[in-house]
Write an enzyme that holds these catalytic residues in place. Structure first.
Site, short mmCIF file in Angstrom:
data_model
loop_
_atom_site.label_atom_id
_atom_site.label_comp_id
_atom_site.label_asym_id
_atom_site.label_seq_id
_atom_site.Cartn_x
_atom_site.Cartn_y
_atom_site.Cartn_z
N LYS A 83 0.85 -1.19 0.17
CA LYS A 83 0.12 -0.59 0.05
C LYS A 83 0.66 1.21 -0.10
O LYS A 83 1.20 2.09 -1.03
CB LYS A 83 -1.15 0.49 1.25
CG LYS A 83 -2.16 -0.93 0.97
CD LYS A 83 -2.89 -0.86 2.78
CE LYS A 83 -1.99 -0.56 3.82
NZ LYS A 83 -1.92 -2.07 4.71
N ARG B 172 -10.01 0.71 9.05
CA ARG B 172 -9.90 -0.74 9.81
C ARG B 172 -11.28 -1.11 10.08
O ARG B 172 -10.67 -2.62 10.05
CB ARG B 172 -8.82 -0.86 10.43
CG ARG B 172 -7.51 -0.98 9.56
CD ARG B 172 -6.06 -0.53 9.92
NE ARG B 172 -5.03 -1.01 10.24
CZ ARG B 172 -3.66 -0.53 9.69
NH1 ARG B 172 -4.18 0.38 9.47
NH2 ARG B 172 -3.17 -1.56 10.23
N ARG C 56 10.61 -7.51 5.94
CA ARG C 56 10.58 -5.70 5.79
C ARG C 56 11.95 -5.37 6.57
O ARG C 56 12.11 -5.28 7.88
CB ARG C 56 9.25 -5.43 6.29
CG ARG C 56 8.67 -4.43 5.83
CD ARG C 56 7.84 -4.07 5.41
NE ARG C 56 6.81 -3.91 6.57
CZ ARG C 56 5.12 -4.09 6.56
NH1 ARG C 56 4.70 -3.35 4.86
NH2 ARG C 56 4.41 -3.60 7.36
N ARG D 27 10.19 -2.63 11.81
CA ARG D 27 9.43 -1.84 12.55
C ARG D 27 9.14 -3.63 13.86
O ARG D 27 9.43 -4.76 13.91
CB ARG D 27 7.69 -1.87 11.47
CG ARG D 27 7.83 -1.27 10.48
CD ARG D 27 6.80 -0.94 9.76
NE ARG D 27 5.46 -1.43 10.12
CZ ARG D 27 4.48 -1.75 9.96
NH1 ARG D 27 4.50 -0.69 8.46
NH2 ARG D 27 3.43 -1.57 10.19
N ARG E 290 -1.63 -9.45 13.16
CA ARG E 290 -2.72 -8.50 13.11
C ARG E 290 -3.69 -8.35 11.09
O ARG E 290 -4.57 -7.86 11.24
CB ARG E 290 -1.49 -7.38 12.17
CG ARG E 290 -1.06 -6.28 12.99
CD ARG E 290 0.11 -5.11 12.47
NE ARG E 290 0.93 -5.93 12.16
CZ ARG E 290 2.30 -6.08 11.52
NH1 ARG E 290 2.12 -4.54 10.44
NH2 ARG E 290 3.39 -6.55 11.17
P1 AMP Z 1 0.45 0.37 9.14
O1 AMP Z 1 1.06 1.21 9.27
O2 AMP Z 1 -1.07 0.66 8.35
O3 AMP Z 1 0.06 -1.07 9.88
O4 AMP Z 1 0.09 0.97 11.07
C1 AMP Z 1 0.76 0.72 11.97
C2 AMP Z 1 -0.13 0.06 13.42
O5 AMP Z 1 -0.73 1.79 13.74
C3 AMP Z 1 -1.73 -0.68 13.28
O6 AMP Z 1 -1.02 -2.11 13.63
C4 AMP Z 1 -2.14 -0.17 14.12
O7 AMP Z 1 -1.60 -0.41 15.24
C5 AMP Z 1 -1.93 1.87 13.66
N1 AMP Z 1 -3.02 1.78 13.40
C6 AMP Z 1 -2.54 2.31 11.52
N2 AMP Z 1 -3.94 2.62 11.56
C7 AMP Z 1 -4.77 2.31 12.15
C8 AMP Z 1 -6.77 2.74 11.88
N3 AMP Z 1 -7.20 2.55 11.32
N4 AMP Z 1 -7.04 2.43 13.14
C9 AMP Z 1 -6.47 1.80 14.68
N5 AMP Z 1 -5.36 1.41 14.35
C10 AMP Z 1 -5.08 1.85 13.58
#
Ligand code: AMP
Length: 219
Positions: free
Chosen positions: A14, A89, A123, A156, A167
């Protein structure tokens, strides 16, 4: 004005695809995960609130996420449009979003779970400029160093096998139903997330009716 949401499980590309669209079409790329990571790195109050939740691979509280998205979109710096990555989400976030904003399309990058595991666990990220690498498909030129800014690369905190399983579970239970909501509005464009990244970018542009992707010449 183009207003897009990009969805897909972790590691589906993404961020990479959003950045390519951003560069060519002048879109603002809004990644909720990047905003949280910036706050964690800079030890802000928000960072302290989300650090543990993120490291465990859990979802951050909806009110907090919504206020971050609202504040970001209220900046109105998106003259040519935006691409939102990692939001909504779950059902509640989708409702909030659909009540407040119109969108033109949802880009859905599809990737099987086994491929997600393979990609995510290899990653690496540059904590300085945000560039993403993958030790299988997209290695940095010099091991452990960012090609763009030379900073050392990190894993990360949530790219561990345990956090990844959490996740993936959240994605299938909570995020997939959001896609179904958007499908009813006929805005979802499914794109295969397995080919090389320039082919995926082309497929996205084809389905959205955008001009073709011209791969930059190697330096
Ligand atoms: P990502 O980089 O999109 O994988 O986001 C990393 C982390 O941020 C996720 O595993 C969640 O802990 C938090 N996070 C990001 N976007 C959301 C969202 N829309 N709702 C809840 N938690 C989020």
């Amino acid at each position: 004005m183009r207003k897009y949401v990009i969805m897909g499980v972790q590691g589906s590309g993404k961020g990479t695809q959003s950045k390519l669209l951003r560069e060519e079409f002048g879109l603002v790329h809004i990644s909720v995960g990047d905003i949280f990571r910036w706050n964690v790195r800079n030890h802000t109050k928000l960072g302290a609130q989300v650090r543990r939740i993120m490291a465990a691979g859990d979802l951050v509280d909806d009110d907090l996420v919504e206020s971050v998205v609202r504040r970001r979109l209220d900046e109105h710096d998106w003259n040519f449009g935006f691409i939102i990555d990692g939001f909504p989400r779950n059902g509640r976030q989708a409702e909030f979003f659909m009540e407040s904003y119109d969108i033109d399309a949802v880009i859905h990058l599809e990737l099987p779970d086994d491929e997600v595991r393979r990609r995510v666990l290899s990653r690496r990220l540059c904590p300085n400029c945000g560039m993403d690498y993958n030790l299988i498909a997209d290695r940095p030129e010099q091991e452990g160093r960012c090609d763009i800014c030379g900073h050392s690369l990190v894993t990360r905190a949530d790219d561990t096998p345990e956090a990844l399983e959490s996740r993936l579970r959240d994605y299938h239970e909570k995020t997939r139903p959001v896609l179904e909501l958007f499908r009813r509005k006929e805005v979802v464009h499914d794109v295969d997330g397995r080919p090389p990244l320039d082919e995926i970018q082309q497929a996205i542009r084809d389905t959205l009716g955008l001009p073709p992707y011209v791969k930059p010449a190697a330096a």
